[in-house]
Write an enzyme that holds these catalytic residues in place. Structure first.
Site, short mmCIF file in Angstrom:
data_model
loop_
_atom_site.label_atom_id
_atom_site.label_comp_id
_atom_site.label_asym_id
_atom_site.label_seq_id
_atom_site.Cartn_x
_atom_site.Cartn_y
_atom_site.Cartn_z
N ASP A 127 5.63 4.85 5.25
CA ASP A 127 6.47 3.90 5.99
C ASP A 127 6.50 2.53 5.32
OD1 ASP A 127 3.77 3.43 6.79
OD2 ASP A 127 4.45 2.46 8.64
N HIS A 128 5.93 2.45 4.10
CA HIS A 128 6.02 1.24 3.30
C HIS A 128 6.63 1.51 1.92
CE1 HIS A 128 3.53 -1.42 5.93
NE2 HIS A 128 3.28 -0.23 6.43
N ASP B 202 -0.16 -4.11 6.24
CA ASP B 202 -0.82 -3.66 7.47
C ASP B 202 -2.26 -4.14 7.57
OD1 ASP B 202 1.50 -2.37 8.13
OD2 ASP B 202 0.71 -0.34 7.97
N HIS C 206 1.31 3.99 2.00
CA HIS C 206 1.79 4.74 3.15
C HIS C 206 3.32 4.92 3.11
CE1 HIS C 206 -1.98 4.00 5.87
NE2 HIS C 206 -2.15 4.97 4.99
N HIS D 78 0.85 -1.20 0.00
CA HIS D 78 0.00 0.00 0.00
C HIS D 78 0.89 1.24 0.00
CE1 HIS D 78 0.76 -0.70 4.28
NE2 HIS D 78 0.30 0.49 4.59
N HIS E 173 -7.47 -0.90 5.50
CA HIS E 173 -6.45 -0.02 6.07
C HIS E 173 -6.21 1.14 5.11
CE1 HIS E 173 -2.98 1.13 8.46
NE2 HIS E 173 -2.22 1.09 7.39
N HIS F 71 4.86 -4.77 10.96
CA HIS F 71 5.15 -4.04 12.20
C HIS F 71 5.29 -5.01 13.38
CE1 HIS F 71 4.43 0.11 10.78
NE2 HIS F 71 3.52 -0.45 9.99
#
Length: 242
Positions: free
Chosen positions: A59-60, A132, A57, A55, A113, A170
């Site tokens: 942090d990905h 996530d 985001h 996805h 998400h 995570h």
């Protein structure tokens, strides 16, 4: 057989570095940042050829551009989020297939998400990269979707073979487990798992990957009987401070 290396990043992210010795290809799942990925690959003598994003985001995807610039790799990411992932080379959706050497992954759309979230299921390797969507004893927050979508996602994942290894992004297991115990305090499997998790974290050890069997037995979101029950649990988890 693929070799998978866990790379800690940011405060609690895991990046997965996946190597297929037969083809010499190496793939990165959800690189939060580039430096530790490039360093790990170099130390192992691996050539990164692909990035797979679940996805959009940051942090990905934060390491996409630098890894691509350094290696010339190709980026595969969800078609529904293509506008938010400018490094994308191949957009994929439900049922599409992507390959690492001769190893094939099937794309599963698991929105909730984020609106276009996907997972990569590698049946031959008995594993799945879920980003996530599913965590050890938890699930992702419902930022761009709803509880009905997440309930459907988790029931679909629960139907995978129980031995399937689940690679999430995570290290949330300890907090998730503490919440899970408030939902099912008499779940013996959950209590046993939490004892192991607490010992692992105290020793500085990671708690993922998990398995579909473990999540079926201990995950309060996968075990929710309805979308309404999942919604109630998700709302409670969002404010949980245990």
């Amino acid at each position: 057989m693929v070799e998978i290396v866990r790379i800690p990043a940011l405060s609690d992210n895991y990046i997965w570095l996946v190597h297929d010795a037969a083809s010499g290809e190496t793939m990165v799942v959800d690189p939060a940042e580039a430096e530790p990925v490039l360093a790990e690959a170099e130390a192992r003598g691996w050539r990164i050829t692909q990035i797979w994003n679940t996805h959009w985001h940051p942090d990905h995807t934060g390491g996409n551009a630098a890894i691509k610039a350094a290696t010339g790799c190709r980026v595969t990411a969800p078609a529904a989020e293509a506008a938010k992932i400018p490094t994308l080379d191949r957009a994929v959706a439900e049922g599409d297939r992507v390959s690492l050497g001769a190893i094939e992954a099937v794309v599963m759309e698991v929105p909730a998400h984020t609106a276009g979230h996907i997972a990569y299921h590698l049946p031959s390797e008995e594993l799945i990269f879920v980003g996530d969507t599913l965590f050890a004893m938890g699930c992702g927050r419902l930022f761009e979707g709803d509880a009905a979508q997440m309930h459907g996602n988790l029931q679909r994942l629960a139907a995978l073979p129980p031995e399937t290894a689940v690679y999430c992004a995570h290290e949330y297991t300890l907090a998730n487990g503490r919440f899970a115990l408030t939902v099912e305090p008499n779940n013996a499997a959950l209590r046993e798992r939490m004892a192991a998790v607490e010992a692992a974290r105290a020793a500085g050890e990671a708690t993922v990957p998990t398995t579909i069997a473990l999540e079926r037995a201990t995950n309060p979101f996968m075990r929710a009987s309805s979308a309404e029950e999942l919604a109630q649990r998700r709302q409670a988890k969002d404010i949980f401070r245990g």
